[in-house]
Design an enzyme around this catalytic site. Structure first.
Site, PDB file in Angstrom:
ATOM      1  N   VAL A  14       4.591  22.544 -24.335  1.00  0.00           N
ATOM      2  CA  VAL A  14       3.801  21.540 -25.044  1.00  0.00           C
ATOM      3  C   VAL A  14       2.325  21.936 -25.070  1.00  0.00           C
ATOM      4  CG1 VAL A  14       3.033  19.133 -24.969  1.00  0.00           C
ATOM      5  CG2 VAL A  14       5.431  19.681 -24.567  1.00  0.00           C
ATOM      6  N   LYS A 102       6.057  10.418 -20.706  1.00  0.00           N
ATOM      7  CA  LYS A 102       6.629   9.062 -20.709  1.00  0.00           C
ATOM      8  C   LYS A 102       7.083   8.625 -19.322  1.00  0.00           C
ATOM      9  CE  LYS A 102       9.450  12.320 -22.115  1.00  0.00           C
ATOM     10  NZ  LYS A 102       9.229  13.441 -22.996  1.00  0.00           N
ATOM     11  N   LYS A 201      11.167   5.529 -22.738  1.00  0.00           N
ATOM     12  CA  LYS A 201      10.466   5.293 -24.009  1.00  0.00           C
ATOM     13  C   LYS A 201      10.646   3.850 -24.490  1.00  0.00           C
ATOM     14  CE  LYS A 201      10.770  10.169 -25.328  1.00  0.00           C
ATOM     15  NZ  LYS A 201      11.631  11.188 -25.950  1.00  0.00           N
TER      16      LYS A 201
HETATM   17  N1  HSE Z   1      12.994  15.775 -24.259  1.00  0.00           N
HETATM   18  C1  HSE Z   1      12.374  14.855 -25.156  1.00  0.00           C
HETATM   19  C2  HSE Z   1      13.334  14.596 -26.299  1.00  0.00           C
HETATM   20  C3  HSE Z   1      11.076  15.420 -25.628  1.00  0.00           C
HETATM   21  O1  HSE Z   1      14.286  15.359 -26.468  1.00  0.00           O
HETATM   22  O2  HSE Z   1      13.155  13.624 -27.020  1.00  0.00           O
HETATM   23  C4  HSE Z   1      10.220  14.460 -26.401  1.00  0.00           C
HETATM   24  O3  HSE Z   1       9.869  13.349 -25.646  1.00  0.00           O
END
Ligand code: HSE
Length: 420
Positions: A14, A102, A201
């Protein structure tokens, strides 16, 4: 035009994606965002052969980044404990924080936002949900006038990548390996495939939408690891596909939160988002139903969201966290919810097998909408697919156990059907 000096902590997929995007799209970002981004320092425990930071100062101890003359710490180290410590230290040193993490926001957001408020700095986290596909600022700002009733989110890019490839016949394990190679999956991919990432999330979105504290993590969370290719075939024959959804719904006195795989009708908006796309359906009082969709994981999408936070920091004073740590709303009891179920059974192809299964339903007073015996899988073994009538979640575990205990049954699994 504001000049923003940033320190990037972390130098993985990232962080290097952010570095490259700032370099490649510099003119675009500067003119649209009305800011200059100056990458003053990078905290990298080790070099990354995929990206050369040229002459940017490197600190091997990421905490040393905070001592530089910077406005913002961009936390991209992932994980929870060290990330929390880094963010809190940055805040106490009067640095703004941008994070894509998150897990740390879900677990420690209440503490982090309080500390940021006390120190007069801001913590922005657009990329923590759906990566760069707008989600956080939509709920905090654009929908500020709306009462939100429900959020239905397809929030894990890796899960959707795996499921939509499995729908086309691909194998689970090799598709997960591909998601890891593409940089979609978490360092520990069990967070993706066991539903925890989507749960973090939806917890964040729920708090923003309903203006509450971040929730505890004891709501119902299930991943995609037990789904098999044949489930897509039988779901499709009945007009459904299989997705991993996370739901936040405001009831009178409680919030319903859950994250698990579901059958959804193919005609639904979220059913048609494939590959690494994420999507959110938001039920509002003023706009009706709003859909947002886009790439939900990966370097570029995440960089887009992080840069939107930097633009916001440079151009606005508003705190985008509307999470209210004083307002704790109890979670609705998952066991009191009602679902229809898809149930897949493999059983001996012998007389009376259907009768023994249907009598298990009758004993529990659970109705069957359809029951179909499919073509023999292998010698003497047939699949049986059932769509139930709606029944209470509290009955489900016992029903599946009773079916599994039948002598003729070799395998049974179930997936909830999501009503829209
Ligand atoms: N591992 C997470 C996904 C990355 O696949 O959505 C993005 O938050």
């Amino acid at each position: 035009m504001k000049n923003l000096k940033i320190g990037i902590c972390g130098w993985g997929n990232v962080a290097t994606g952010l570095y490259k995007t700032i370099k490649n799209n510099y003119d675009q970002i500067t003119s649209n965002g009305n800011l200059n981004i100056d990458i003053a320092v990078i905290g990298a425990r080790r070099d990354n052969p995929k990206c050369d930071p040229t002459n940017v100062k490197i600190e091997r101890n990421i905490f040393d980044v905070i001592n530089h003359d910077i406005d913002v710490v961009v936390e991209l180290i992932g994980g929870v404990d060290t990330a929390r410590e880094l963010i809190l230290t940055a805040i106490k040193n009067k640095k703004h924080v941008v994070t894509a993490n998150k897990a740390v926001i879900f677990n420690h957001g209440n503490e982090i936002f309080k500390e940021a408020h006390n120190n007069g700095v801001r913590v922005l986290y657009e990329s923590s949900v759906c990566a760069g596909t707008p989600a956080i600022k939509i709920l905090s700002e654009e929908l500020a006038a709306n009462k939100i009733r429900k959020i239905t989110g397809m929030l894990n890019g890796t899960s959707n990548f795996i499921l939509s490839n499995m729908e086309e016949g691909a194998n689970f394990a090799s598709t997960l390996a591909l998601a890891q190679k593409e940089g979609y999956a978490e360092p520990d991919p069990t967070f993706d495939i066991e539903g925890m990432d989507a749960a973090h999330k939806i917890g964040i979105l729920s708090s923003l939408a309903f203006r509450t504290s971040l929730p505890p993590n004891d709501f119902y969370i299930e991943g995609i690891s037990s789904i098999e290719n044949i489930d897509f075939k039988y779901a499709s024959e009945m007009g459904y596909t299989i997705k991993h959804l996370a739901i936040a719904k405001k009831n009178k006195e409680s919030v319903e939160l859950r994250a698990h795989p579901v059958l959804i009708e193919k005609i639904q908006y979220l059913a048609n988002l494939k590959s690494v796309r994420n999507g959110i359906e938001i039920e509002t009082d003023l706009l009706g139903i709003l859909h947002v969709a886009g790439s939900g994981a990966g370097q570029e999408s995440t960089a887009s969201g992080i840069i939107s936070d930097l633009v916001n920091l440079a151009n606005s004073e508003k705190n985008t966290s509307n999470i209210d740590d004083h307002k704790i709303i109890p979670l609705a009891d998952f066991l009191k919810l009602t679902f229809q179920y898809y149930i897949y059974i493999e059983a001996d192809d012998i007389p009376g097998v259907m009768a023994s299964i249907t009598s298990t339903f009758a004993d529990k007073k659970i109705g069957i909408e359809t029951i179909v015996q499919k073509e023999e899988l292998k010698e003497g073994i047939v699949p049986i697919v059932i769509i139930t009538d709606p029944f209470l979640e509290s009955e489900n575990a016992e029903l599946i156990k009773k079916i599994d205990e039948l002598d003729s049954v070799k395998k049974v699994r179930s997936i909830r059907i999501e009503p829209f």
